[in-house]
Design a protein around this motif. Structure first.
Motif, PDB file in Angstrom:
ATOM      1  N   LEU A  72     -22.417   7.186   7.290  1.00  0.00           N
ATOM      2  CA  LEU A  72     -21.939   6.125   6.406  1.00  0.00           C
ATOM      3  C   LEU A  72     -20.415   6.118   6.357  1.00  0.00           C
ATOM      4  CD1 LEU A  72     -23.528   5.088   3.067  1.00  0.00           C
ATOM      5  CD2 LEU A  72     -21.053   5.335   3.209  1.00  0.00           C
ATOM      6  N   ARG A  73     -19.807   7.287   6.297  1.00  0.00           N
ATOM      7  CA  ARG A  73     -18.349   7.380   6.289  1.00  0.00           C
ATOM      8  C   ARG A  73     -17.760   6.831   7.590  1.00  0.00           C
ATOM      9  NH1 ARG A  73     -17.362  13.451   5.742  1.00  0.00           N
ATOM     10  NH2 ARG A  73     -15.223  12.790   6.144  1.00  0.00           N
ATOM     11  N   VAL A  74     -18.419   7.136   8.710  1.00  0.00           N
ATOM     12  CA  VAL A  74     -17.947   6.638  10.001  1.00  0.00           C
ATOM     13  C   VAL A  74     -18.018   5.118  10.046  1.00  0.00           C
ATOM     14  CG1 VAL A  74     -18.539   6.517  12.464  1.00  0.00           C
ATOM     15  CG2 VAL A  74     -18.457   8.733  11.304  1.00  0.00           C
ATOM     16  N   ALA A  75     -19.155   4.567   9.634  1.00  0.00           N
ATOM     17  CA  ALA A  75     -19.317   3.112   9.660  1.00  0.00           C
ATOM     18  C   ALA A  75     -18.330   2.429   8.722  1.00  0.00           C
ATOM     19  CB  ALA A  75     -20.755   2.745   9.299  1.00  0.00           C
ATOM     20  N   ALA A  76     -18.096   3.029   7.562  1.00  0.00           N
ATOM     21  CA  ALA A  76     -17.136   2.457   6.617  1.00  0.00           C
ATOM     22  C   ALA A  76     -15.733   2.458   7.210  1.00  0.00           C
ATOM     23  CB  ALA A  76     -17.170   3.229   5.304  1.00  0.00           C
ATOM     24  N   ALA A  77     -15.333   3.566   7.813  1.00  0.00           N
ATOM     25  CA  ALA A  77     -14.004   3.644   8.413  1.00  0.00           C
ATOM     26  C   ALA A  77     -13.850   2.622   9.528  1.00  0.00           C
ATOM     27  CB  ALA A  77     -13.757   5.059   8.943  1.00  0.00           C
ATOM     28  N   HIS A  78     -14.890   2.442  10.310  1.00  0.00           N
ATOM     29  CA  HIS A  78     -14.836   1.472  11.407  1.00  0.00           C
ATOM     30  C   HIS A  78     -14.679   0.053  10.875  1.00  0.00           C
ATOM     31  CE1 HIS A  78     -16.505  -1.007  14.746  1.00  0.00           C
ATOM     32  NE2 HIS A  78     -15.808  -0.157  15.478  1.00  0.00           N
ATOM     33  N   SER A  79     -15.188  -0.196   9.667  1.00  0.00           N
ATOM     34  CA  SER A  79     -15.070  -1.514   9.039  1.00  0.00           C
ATOM     35  C   SER A  79     -13.792  -1.659   8.230  1.00  0.00           C
ATOM     36  CB  SER A  79     -16.281  -1.774   8.138  1.00  0.00           C
ATOM     37  OG  SER A  79     -17.473  -1.783   8.896  1.00  0.00           O
ATOM     38  N   GLY A  80     -12.937  -0.636   8.266  1.00  0.00           N
ATOM     39  CA  GLY A  80     -11.683  -0.687   7.528  1.00  0.00           C
ATOM     40  C   GLY A  80     -11.817  -0.391   6.056  1.00  0.00           C
ATOM     41  N   LEU A  81     -12.935   0.239   5.665  1.00  0.00           N
ATOM     42  CA  LEU A  81     -13.167   0.561   4.262  1.00  0.00           C
ATOM     43  C   LEU A  81     -12.793   2.000   3.968  1.00  0.00           C
ATOM     44  CD1 LEU A  81     -16.689  -1.086   3.881  1.00  0.00           C
ATOM     45  CD2 LEU A  81     -14.509  -2.028   3.102  1.00  0.00           C
ATOM     46  N   VAL A  82     -12.247   2.229   2.817  1.00  0.00           N
ATOM     47  CA  VAL A  82     -11.958   3.579   2.333  1.00  0.00           C
ATOM     48  C   VAL A  82     -13.012   3.930   1.301  1.00  0.00           C
ATOM     49  CG1 VAL A  82     -10.322   5.052   1.127  1.00  0.00           C
ATOM     50  CG2 VAL A  82      -9.493   3.340   2.753  1.00  0.00           C
ATOM     51  N   MET A  83     -13.722   5.025   1.505  1.00  0.00           N
ATOM     52  CA  MET A  83     -14.784   5.435   0.598  1.00  0.00           C
ATOM     53  C   MET A  83     -14.470   6.801   0.009  1.00  0.00           C
ATOM     54  SD  MET A  83     -16.624   2.765   1.095  1.00  0.00           S
ATOM     55  CE  MET A  83     -18.345   2.857   0.678  1.00  0.00           C
ATOM     56  N   HIS A  84     -14.608   6.917  -1.301  1.00  0.00           N
ATOM     57  CA  HIS A  84     -14.414   8.189  -1.984  1.00  0.00           C
ATOM     58  C   HIS A  84     -15.784   8.760  -2.342  1.00  0.00           C
ATOM     59  CE1 HIS A  84     -10.182   7.388  -2.018  1.00  0.00           C
ATOM     60  NE2 HIS A  84     -10.323   6.296  -2.759  1.00  0.00           N
ATOM     61  N   VAL A  85     -16.019   9.988  -1.947  1.00  0.00           N
ATOM     62  CA  VAL A  85     -17.347  10.593  -2.055  1.00  0.00           C
ATOM     63  C   VAL A  85     -17.335  11.723  -3.072  1.00  0.00           C
ATOM     64  CG1 VAL A  85     -19.170  11.813  -0.814  1.00  0.00           C
ATOM     65  CG2 VAL A  85     -17.857  10.017   0.354  1.00  0.00           C
ATOM     66  N   THR A 111      -8.995   8.332   8.756  1.00  0.00           N
ATOM     67  CA  THR A 111      -9.864   7.164   8.878  1.00  0.00           C
ATOM     68  C   THR A 111     -10.037   6.759  10.331  1.00  0.00           C
ATOM     69  OG1 THR A 111      -9.166   6.387   6.695  1.00  0.00           O
ATOM     70  CG2 THR A 111     -10.197   4.775   8.154  1.00  0.00           C
ATOM     71  N   GLY A 112      -8.950   6.810  11.096  1.00  0.00           N
ATOM     72  CA  GLY A 112      -9.025   6.461  12.511  1.00  0.00           C
ATOM     73  C   GLY A 112      -9.898   7.408  13.297  1.00  0.00           C
ATOM     74  N   ALA A 113      -9.836   8.700  12.967  1.00  0.00           N
ATOM     75  CA  ALA A 113     -10.668   9.680  13.653  1.00  0.00           C
ATOM     76  C   ALA A 113     -12.144   9.401  13.398  1.00  0.00           C
ATOM     77  CB  ALA A 113     -10.295  11.086  13.200  1.00  0.00           C
ATOM     78  N   LEU A 114     -12.470   9.035  12.153  1.00  0.00           N
ATOM     79  CA  LEU A 114     -13.862   8.709  11.841  1.00  0.00           C
ATOM     80  C   LEU A 114     -14.283   7.436  12.569  1.00  0.00           C
ATOM     81  CD1 LEU A 114     -14.078   9.423   7.995  1.00  0.00           C
ATOM     82  CD2 LEU A 114     -14.971  10.823   9.863  1.00  0.00           C
ATOM     83  N   ALA A 115     -13.444   6.404  12.512  1.00  0.00           N
ATOM     84  CA  ALA A 115     -13.784   5.123  13.121  1.00  0.00           C
ATOM     85  C   ALA A 115     -14.048   5.256  14.616  1.00  0.00           C
ATOM     86  CB  ALA A 115     -12.669   4.109  12.863  1.00  0.00           C
ATOM     87  N   SER A 116     -13.356   6.174  15.269  1.00  0.00           N
ATOM     88  CA  SER A 116     -13.521   6.331  16.720  1.00  0.00           C
ATOM     89  C   SER A 116     -14.900   6.840  17.098  1.00  0.00           C
ATOM     90  CB  SER A 116     -12.445   7.285  17.261  1.00  0.00           C
ATOM     91  OG  SER A 116     -12.676   8.617  16.816  1.00  0.00           O
ATOM     92  N   LEU A 117     -15.625   7.406  16.141  1.00  0.00           N
ATOM     93  CA  LEU A 117     -16.960   7.934  16.417  1.00  0.00           C
ATOM     94  C   LEU A 117     -18.046   6.874  16.286  1.00  0.00           C
ATOM     95  CD1 LEU A 117     -16.693  11.323  14.475  1.00  0.00           C
ATOM     96  CD2 LEU A 117     -16.533  10.982  16.948  1.00  0.00           C
ATOM     97  N   ARG A 118     -17.696   5.674  15.822  1.00  0.00           N
ATOM     98  CA  ARG A 118     -18.696   4.636  15.560  1.00  0.00           C
ATOM     99  C   ARG A 118     -19.571   4.316  16.768  1.00  0.00           C
ATOM    100  NH1 ARG A 118     -22.331   1.901  14.840  1.00  0.00           N
ATOM    101  NH2 ARG A 118     -22.678   0.198  13.360  1.00  0.00           N
TER     102      ARG A 118
END
Length: 328
Positions: A72-85, A111-118
């Motif tokens: 979920l964090r990866v998908a959010a980062a890929h969508s440009g969303l910041v999520m606090h868990v 965020t970019g590192a997470l998004a790259s895993l999408r």
């Protein structure tokens, strides 16, 4: 400033991505609740999908939920969303694994590192087939070690006698299961008419073969079914990795799940196939023997098998409508 909200369609996309996570016997033991009034998304463990025999303390279930949370964090980062868990935010509600709130600030690099895993979400599958006897380059091992550390866990690549010891423990666990039976395994094995269409569980086509010698011990899904898996030669030198955490409690299980999925996705991005081995972890008498023999500390949460070869069969996921509740 008002709290940011995410739209229900975006929530559905995030939950769909989260649900690609691995879970013991593909039980998919999670539920999501989106509170539209506050914009908060809750991740809950589903007790109805627990495994009393293989996972009586729900450790594996919380690891699976942690893996879904990372997706979920990866998908959010890929969508440009910041999520606090917030992990396990309500002690009186132990099935509430995490509370996710949209935010307005975050580290661009993280965020970019997470998004790259999408892109790896759809490509990662558990492989139960032989790999090539080709060692992972040290650069790949170091990459995966760093990915685990980024989530607060430790990844160890044992060698030599330690690998052989681990394989022997896997064999002992398999031998015990053969004689004692495993009702959880039987519950989630999918056979019969069109098992590949089942929305959960492991279809027979995905169980993989058995090893024809002692170099490796695959899980024998045929216990009590009258079916036999094909026997083939696996790699002579299995490449195993041990994922561990400093402590052994529900917060660390969720942490381990996030670290596990981060390692699996990173491996997928560099064309490394991955499998998970849990048999010794399902028996407490064997689990403590898995610890690092040099340092002897930390709790082992997962054994990974890595290598070059087929990425494994696709197993279906439950529809989003079955795992997501939209609340006012």
């Amino acid at each position: 400033m008002p709290t940011p909200h995410i739209s229900p369609p975006t929530v559905r996309d995030l939950v769909h991505a989260a649900a690609t996570a691995p879970s013991l016997h593909n039980a998919q033991p999670w539920r999501f609740v989106y509170h539209r009034g506050t914009g908060v998304l809750d991740l809950r463990a589903d007790p109805a999908r627990g495994m009393p025999y293989a996972d009586p303390d729900h450790r594996a279930q919380f690891i699976s939920c942690g893996a879904a949370l990372f997706n979920l964090r990866v998908a959010a980062a890929h969508s440009g969303l910041v999520m606090h868990v917030s992990l396990l935010p309500e002690p009186e509600d132990p099935w509430l694994v995490a509370r996710v709130r949209p935010g307005t600030a975050g580290g661009a690099a993280a965020t970019g590192a997470l998004a790259s895993l999408r892109p790896a979400l759809a490509r990662r599958h558990t492989s139960r087939v032989p790999f090539e006897d080709h060692p992972l380059p040290d650069a790949v091992r170091q990459l995966l070690i760093r990915e685990a550390e980024a989530e607060g866990a430790r990844l160890l690549f044992p060698g030599g006698w330690h690998v052989r010891f681990l394989v022997d423990l896997i064999a002992e666990a398999e031998h015990h299961a053969e004689h004692a039976g495993d009702p959880d395994e039987a519950r989630w094995l999918r056979v019969g008419t069109a098992p590949e269409l089942a929305p959960d569980g492991v279809p027979w086509s995905a169980v993989g073969p058995q090893s024809q010698d002692a170099a490796w011990y695959s899980r024998d899904f045929g216990h009590g079914t009258g079916r036999e898996q094909a026997r083939v030669r696996f790699e002579r030198h299995p490449q195993l990795a041990i994922l561990s955490t400093a402590d052994d409690d529900p917060p660390r299980w969720v942490l381990a799940g996030q670290a596990l999925e981060r390692v699996l996705l990173a491996a997928t991005t560099v064309q490394v196939a991955t499998g998970l081995t849990t048999q010794p972890l399902e028996r407490q008498s064997l689990r403590w023997l898995l610890r690092d023999p040099v340092h002897g500390h930390g709790a082992v949460q997962m054994i990974l098998r890595l290598g070059y070869g087929p990425t494994g069969a696709v197993t279906r996921r439950r529809p989003v409508d079955d795992i997501l509740d939209l609340e006012p």
